[in-house]
Design an enzyme around this catalytic site. Sequence first.
Site, PDB file in Angstrom:
ATOM      1  N   CYS A 195     -13.303  -1.059  -4.202  1.00 21.89           N
ATOM      2  CA  CYS A 195     -12.283  -0.299  -3.476  1.00 21.89           C
ATOM      3  C   CYS A 195     -12.651   1.182  -3.577  1.00 21.89           C
ATOM      4  CB  CYS A 195     -10.876  -0.587  -4.009  1.00 21.89           C
ATOM      5  SG  CYS A 195     -10.664  -0.283  -5.775  1.00 21.89           S
ATOM      6  N   THR A 196     -11.727   2.069  -3.311  1.00 23.60           N
ATOM      7  CA  THR A 196     -12.053   3.495  -3.257  1.00 23.60           C
ATOM      8  C   THR A 196     -12.451   4.058  -4.615  1.00 23.60           C
ATOM      9  OG1 THR A 196     -10.427   3.717  -1.479  1.00 23.60           O
ATOM     10  CG2 THR A 196     -11.247   5.757  -2.474  1.00 23.60           C
TER      11      THR A 196
END
Length: 343
Positions: free
Chosen positions: A199-200
């Site tokens: 994810c980020t």
Amino acid sequence: MQLYNTLSAKERATLLEQAGEDRLTLSFYQYAKIGNPELFRNHLFIKWDELNVLGRIYVANEGINAQLSVPAHNFGNFKEFLDGIYFLENVRLNIAVEHDLKSFLKLKVKVRNKIVADGLNDETFDVRNKGVHVAAETFNELIEDPNTVLVDMRNHYESEIGHFKNAVTPDVDTFRDSLDIIEEQLKDHKEDKKLVMYCTGGIRCEKASAYYKHKGFKNVFQLEGGIIEYTREVNEKGLENKFIGKNFVFDHRRGERITDDVIANCHQCGNPCDNHVNCENEACHLLFIQCDDCAKQMDNCCSTECQEVTKLPDEEQKALRAGTHNSNKIFKKGRSEKLKFKK
């Protein structure tokens, strides 16, 4: 004692321009048991306001999630303060690839039920029982393994502008939507496949990795520090970069350029573009992808209807926004029926 912002975003932007000081954009998270989130929230606000820290921070019984910017000259004091909190000592700080003076314009520290909304009400689920964290080099090796399933734990509007090669990118609006969808898709491979997630910055993967272990997946891995840390590592160590496009970020920049690849298109004309904007009509504020030509033609709006609204006097616009919300398009993140070339 001041425990809230007293300046508007516009006033703060002016002060930042006048100060002209370098600022670092960064993020961090930590799952931990916080007995009194409100008291902890106030403690953070008082200290960070003194250091001129700006950003969006969520605090809950399960931990803290922070995206913020710090004056470069105050970074040492900021780090010393974090290290003085037992569960934040030496916490990994994800330093942005690109810095922007106005990535954040206010300091907002909010108490939430959870730092990552998951829709789960399972008391037997322990978020601290997480999967294996892997750094960039090991991650690259894992995702080349034919027995690996690589899953993007972000939402559709994030993966639309950039993702890892060969990743599964669920077409979801929220993190909570993705949990059950991915489990259903991979239910027959809980023991024979390696589940690798990213994810980020890592916070969603950490919760997801613990959730999938709880659901019986045997080989669960997550990218340490997410796309942000991965980019720093591949650049620093000269590794092959397997990410393509831009990394969506949750501040005024809305994206960091990772590679020159443009894999998305303008939602209005269909030409290659990966720049996210918010509709100029404040009653709409829809997040969507818009090229410079369309921005000029549409006055930074998502539709002709919104374009007409922005031409009205400010008082009339405020009147249209008053009372019950007249638009929920802000939550659609690029899915408005007004957009001809949406994903």
